[in-house]
Design an enzyme around this catalytic site. Structure first.
Site, PDB file in Angstrom:
ATOM      1  N   LYS A 117       0.820  -1.223   0.000  1.00 29.14           N
ATOM      2  CA  LYS A 117       0.000   0.000   0.000  1.00 29.14           C
ATOM      3  C   LYS A 117       0.850   1.269   0.000  1.00 29.14           C
ATOM      4  O   LYS A 117       0.507   2.254  -0.648  1.00 29.14           O
ATOM      5  CB  LYS A 117      -0.869   0.016   1.262  1.00 29.14           C
ATOM      6  CG  LYS A 117      -2.206  -0.663   1.176  1.00 29.14           C
ATOM      7  CD  LYS A 117      -2.922  -0.372   2.455  1.00 29.14           C
ATOM      8  CE  LYS A 117      -4.343  -0.839   2.527  1.00 29.14           C
ATOM      9  NZ  LYS A 117      -5.004  -1.172   1.332  1.00 29.14           N
ATOM     10  N   ARG A 129      -6.664  -8.103 -10.506  1.00 30.38           N
ATOM     11  CA  ARG A 129      -7.320  -9.379 -10.865  1.00 30.38           C
ATOM     12  C   ARG A 129      -8.721  -9.081 -11.383  1.00 30.38           C
ATOM     13  O   ARG A 129      -9.196  -7.946 -11.238  1.00 30.38           O
ATOM     14  CB  ARG A 129      -7.414 -10.261  -9.628  1.00 30.38           C
ATOM     15  CG  ARG A 129      -8.359  -9.684  -8.590  1.00 30.38           C
ATOM     16  CD  ARG A 129      -8.522 -10.541  -7.352  1.00 30.38           C
ATOM     17  NE  ARG A 129      -9.567 -10.012  -6.495  1.00 30.38           N
ATOM     18  CZ  ARG A 129      -9.368  -9.096  -5.542  1.00 30.38           C
ATOM     19  NH1 ARG A 129      -8.170  -8.606  -5.340  1.00 30.38           N
ATOM     20  NH2 ARG A 129     -10.367  -8.644  -4.813  1.00 30.38           N
TER      21      ARG A 129
END
Ligand code: MV4
Length: 619
Positions: free
Chosen positions: A117, A293
């Site tokens: 992150k 994804r």
């Protein structure tokens, strides 16, 4: 690079869904399965199937070696990872590329770029993508993080840089909690993700979770396919997803889409991706994270764009240009998806396992149900207990919502407890129906367990009576030539018990399934499991506390163990009653003194006949 045989390294609904598109677009398909999934539909559907190991994910669906071995064995030249499992595992993507296979997904470097992150935020800030104000630096000392948190201003979110999806996230509202929160978040992150690195962010309260679907090809084209609103989450598990978001108009869509495209471009993205944003009530939006994804909730985007995102993934993977330019993407209507889970929404969302005895997915206009189910298949404890995704599309949000409620109500799933009834109540909640649900929806509103209706009890007794003639033969049924006596049936459900009297019942038209001594019954989208206690040892229906021991059913007195004047204690056998060749020990429900015995040994008695009268001991 071209390929001809696609191995889907996944299971359940997504494996079946990906194979359906792969087959329809001319590819041969390979399924992989663990021993727990050998009878699963995706295995039968594939052209070839390879057992990759025992049920534990570490020895099957998460085993890079087993999956690559299966590709080698079958000559698969492309691998689709689905979602979850290895879909965002950089090492797996790299291993596929190194094995000369086409990984149907982003480049490994893009997966890596979004895996941390802190690094991801730094990249996004460089790319001009709006991020939540915060600290994502390298000085991770307690003192510095405290200082930075105070600079941001409470409330702040403490997040694990190596986490994601809300894991290792902590809201701090009071200064006094700051140091403790930093320390516990760091410790948890180290054990959960192998890195204790933290980032701090201004907490955006009562926000929406709005994500943008992006697509990039290998020729520099990057577009977005609109947004999905996934605000209704429980512990960072999405429950309801919809497209478009009720809170996004064309102008905001354009701005969020532009930011998401910039994010994808900044990391050299390829294939299907999702950029997650927080959308504040004031219309400001902030980058949260990027998922590299195809997401669980992609069907709502497919419904409003009319596109097949797996087909686009295959095209991009074989080097084609994106089929549409941005200005050619159109949105029609509204779509809402819910995730049907084997979990007890009325008992702490406890995951459920066990065989699905009856699986009848609803059909209808605008309804799509993606599942990996069939009658008799078990929900295994090894994997996510999602049964299906139920999606409804309509010209308007209200049409989609109503269609989805009806599709859920008409879907029959009898076996483990599911969250179906809970989902219907969410969709029918006024705030959701008004398009006003934010990320606080499930903390703001309670959905307590519903009472089991009299209709449920009556129908269960009737259906058991009708279906179990051999269990309640005429002698037991209290049938007499003149007038039929009611048949006693004792049922328990959800911790309560009822003694029912069934006469010749009216036909009952509800979905049900008799499973041994249980009956699963669905009325009003609430499925209840009843257990037939008629033959259970009557101590479970011991004499009422009124001091009268009654016959729990018709039968014959075979033994009287006490006499008037005796002192007896709770649980002591008083009478033995024989019914249907079973000798039932009828016990005292409380300490008492025997006042009278109303029967003799050998006597035939009917249900509810008073056998013994007692004087309960003073409390
Ligand atoms: C936040 C947030 C508010 N402020 N970050 C991160 C992972 C994602 N799945 C949820 N995340 C959030 N990050 C800041 N600075 C709110 C969420 C959030 C959320 C938080 C708690 C409970 C439910 C939530 C649902 C969506 C988003």
């Amino acid at each position: 690079m071209t390929f001809s045989k696609v191995l889907v390294a996944n299971r359940g609904e997504i494996a079946w869904r990906v194979m359906r598109t792969a087959k329809a677009t001319g590819y041969r398909t390979v399924a992989v399965y663990s021993d727990a999934d050998k009878d699963a539909p995706h295995v039968a559907f594939a052209d070839e199937a390879v057992r990759i190991g025992p049920p534990p994910v570490g020895e099957s669906y998460l085993s890079i070696d087993c999956i690559l071995e299966a590709a080698h064995k079958t000559g698969a030249d492309a691998i689709h990872p689905g979602y979850g499992f290895l879909s965002e595992n950089e090492a797996f993507a790299t291993a596929c590329v190194n094995a000369g296979l086409t990984f149907i997904g982003p480049p490994p470097a893009a997966i890596a770029a979004m895996g941390n992150k802190a690094a991801a935020k730094r990249r996004m800030i460089e790319a001009g993508v709006p991020c939540v104000p915060g600290y994502q630096g390298t000085d991770q000392s307690d003192a510095n993080l405290e200082t930075e948190a105070r600079k941001i201003g409470l409330p702040v979110m403490v997040k694990a840089a190596a986490g994601g999806g809300g894991r290792g996230m902590r809201l701090v509202e009071h200064d006094g909690d700051l140091l403790e929160a930093i320390r516990t978040a760091r410790t948890e992150a180290e054990s959960a993700f192998g890195s204790g690195e933290l980032i701090l962010e201004k907490a955006v309260v009562d926000a929406r979770h709005v994500e943008i679907q992006v697509f990039a090809d290998a020729h520099g084209n990057v577009i977005h396919l609109g947004e999905r609103d996934c605000s209704v989450q429980r512990r960072h598990q999405k429950v309801i997803e919809e497209a478009p978001s009720p809170a996004v108009d064309a102008s905001l869509r354009d701005r969020m889409g532009t930011a998401a495209v910039a994010a994808a471009r900044a990391i050299g993205y390829r294939g299907a991706g999702t950029v997650e944003f927080l959308l504040g009530a004031d219309g400001a939006f902030y980058f949260l994270e990027m998922n590299t994804r195809l997401q669980v909730e992609h069907p709502v985007t497919e419904a409003i764009t009319g596109l097949d995102l797996v087909e686009w993934q295959l095209r991009v993977a074989r080097g084609e240009h994106l089929p549409l330019r941005q200005e050619q993407v159109t949105f029609t209507g509204h779509a809402i998806e819910v995730r049907l889970y084997a979990e007890d929404a009325y008992a702490g969302f406890l995951p459920q396992t066990g065989r699905i005895d009856v699986w009848r997915p609803a059909t209808g206009p605008g309804v799509r149900i993606d599942h990996g189910m069939k009658d008799g298949l078990a929900i295994s404890p090894y994997y996510d207990p999602m049964i299906a995704k139920v999606i409804a599309h309509g010209a308007t949000r209200e049409e989609a919502r109503v269609r989805l409620v009806h599709a859920l109500a008409e879907t029959v799933v009898l076996g483990p407890t599911t969250n179906r009834h809970f989902l219907i109540r969410l969709l029918e909640h006024p705030d959701f129906a008004a398009g006003e649900a934010t990320t606080s929806f499930l903390t703001k509103h309670e959905f307590p367990a519903p009472a089991i209706s009299d209709a449920h009890w009556t129908a269960a007794a009737s259906l058991l009576w009708q279906a179990s003639a051999q269990k309640y033969p005429p002698s037991m049924r209290g049938w007499r030539n003149s007038n039929p006596e009611p048949t006693p049936i004792r049922l328990s459900a959800a911790g309560s018990e009822r003694q029912m009297q069934v006469r010749e019942p009216d036909p009952v038209e509800v979905p049900f399934h008799i499973d041994g001594n249980d009956i699963l019954l669905d009325i009003g989208a609430l499925t209840v499991r009843f257990t037939d206690k008629t033959y259970a040892p009557p101590e479970t229906a011991a004499a009422g506390s009124d001091g009268k021991l009654r016959a729990p059913m018709d039968g014959r007195i075979v033994a009287i163990k006490v006499a008037a004047g005796d002192k007896v204690s709770r649980g002591q056998t008083l009478i033995v009653l024989e019914a249907m060749k079973i000798q039932h020990q009828l016990k005292a429900a409380l300490d008492a003194k025997i006042e009278a015995i109303s029967v003799q040994e050998g006597q035939q008695v009917s249900n509810r006949t008073v056998l013994v009268t007692m004087e309960p001991d003073a409390a």
